[in-house]
Design an enzyme around this catalytic site. Sequence first.
Site, PDB file in Angstrom:
ATOM      1  N   HIS A   1     -33.701  35.625   1.960  1.00 42.85           N
ATOM      2  CA  HIS A   1     -33.610  34.781   0.760  1.00 42.85           C
ATOM      3  C   HIS A   1     -34.014  35.549  -0.500  1.00 42.85           C
ATOM      4  CE1 HIS A   1     -33.273  31.267   3.463  1.00 42.85           C
ATOM      5  NE2 HIS A   1     -34.248  31.848   4.155  1.00 42.85           N
TER       6      HIS A   1
ATOM      7  N   SER B   1     -24.761  53.116 -22.109  1.00 43.71           N
ATOM      8  CA  SER B   1     -24.382  52.009 -22.991  1.00 43.71           C
ATOM      9  C   SER B   1     -23.944  52.560 -24.338  1.00 43.71           C
ATOM     10  CB  SER B   1     -25.570  51.066 -23.176  1.00 43.71           C
ATOM     11  OG  SER B   1     -25.366  50.195 -24.266  1.00 43.71           O
TER      12      SER B   1
ATOM     13  N   LYS C   1     -30.076  53.049 -21.496  1.00 45.72           N
ATOM     14  CA  LYS C   1     -29.451  52.449 -20.318  1.00 45.72           C
ATOM     15  C   LYS C   1     -28.846  53.476 -19.358  1.00 45.72           C
ATOM     16  CE  LYS C   1     -28.781  48.699 -19.478  1.00 45.72           C
ATOM     17  NZ  LYS C   1     -27.670  47.870 -19.949  1.00 45.72           N
TER      18      LYS C   1
ATOM     19  N   GLU D   1     -21.088  48.471  -9.195  1.00 45.56           N
ATOM     20  CA  GLU D   1     -20.597  47.201  -9.721  1.00 45.56           C
ATOM     21  C   GLU D   1     -19.084  47.109  -9.597  1.00 45.56           C
ATOM     22  OE1 GLU D   1     -24.123  46.647 -13.074  1.00 45.56           O
ATOM     23  OE2 GLU D   1     -22.091  47.182 -13.694  1.00 45.56           O
TER      24      GLU D   1
END
Length: 456
Positions: free
Chosen positions: A156, A277, A283, A290
């Site tokens: 979970h 970024s 970043k 992804e």
Amino acid sequence: MSKLWGGRFTKTAEEWVDEFGASIGFDQNLVEEDIQGSLAHVKMLGKCGIVSEEEAETITKGLQTLLERARKGELEYSVQNEDIHLNIEKFLIDEIGPVGGKLHTGRSRNDQVATDMHLYLRKQIEEISSEIKNLQGALLEQAKQHVETIIPGYTHLQRAQPVSFAHHLLAYFWMLERDFSRYQDGLKRVNISPLGAGALAGTTFPIDRHYSAELLGFDGIYENSLDAVSDRDFIIEFLASSATLMMHLSRLCEEIILWSSQEFRFIELDDTFATGSSIMPQKKNPDMAELIRGKTGRVYGSLFSLLTILKGLPLAYNKDMQEDKEGMFDAVTTVKGSLKIFTGMISSMTVRTDVMEKAVHSDFSNATELADYLASRGMPFRDAHEVVGKLVLHCIQKDMFLLDLPFADYKEASELFEEDIYDVLQPKTVVARRNSAGGTGFEQVKIAIEKAEKLV
């Protein structure tokens, strides 16, 4: 220019209609398979005396010339000729003259395209299977370095029990092994020949389908001509295997994305597999992970698309089935690219063992060990569960962890606790003691690595 099938027609379609109906924009991917199938077919025609030896030799040389030109990128395909089959036939006739028109004796574009796709998928499955093994090898190499590196295990997305990081990685190794097995099993349905089934009913010519199948390396032939030209199960099966593989990759992507975040910091991806970024200089985004996670939807879409196309189609061939190829091509590209990226991403990532070590000493993932401790000393497990639950609550209220709790508090909770409880609660001890078959215990992980090495 008249169509190669245009004898029955008195009108030609407008250009935009031809463009809508043509498949050459994508089925040119099958050019080598189409020519290979034709080479086997003409050799069979010559063997069976359906064309003369001289004609078979002329056609063969013409096809070999076209194959060389195709590999050099010298063929210019025409929408007017609709698909790869008619384009190749037109090129052949231009190359060797009218005798090229004899190549199509005893076959149809229906069995021809099916043959092409069987040949194409056989090759692609072999390449994908090889890429799966490469990724398994990368996972295995990382696992071998981190048998005794401990990471919090989650259920979970909450801290559950500590596990060996190698054990966690090997979970994906075994998922990939099932994926590999699915592809290999699917080859049994891919490696059968529809060639010679004709449009739907076979042919009056005395062809030898078994011979052409043998020439193409197929294990056998379709036993029913209707089934041969209308079957796309083998593509569905390929897409289903690919969808399952991508689902597994997507799950690992999600973990990599979490692990590389500032909140976890368990790993750092190599710069090759991350991006920055345009506005935030600090970043480092896990874009490749992804992207693979996102591309999983493309493969799912290809599977559902083909299932929908085939639903309710009567036998045998229907033009709807032209839509079977683009999703297949896209899935092949997506799966192969994803596997290659993943292999590099796993091989080059930095595992931050110090952060993992700190994490497993700053949680309650060793609580189950306490319950097992009490149960092993005769307390019913359900009662032990309640005792430990109250101890955890007590620690939360005191802003401490189980290893910080004074021994007096343990004795107050149960007389069964002894001083050895602090050794039992050490994360390394917790992991090492889970030595049941397939468990995260270090000895079991070493056994799993030995088994995995044999498979890779």
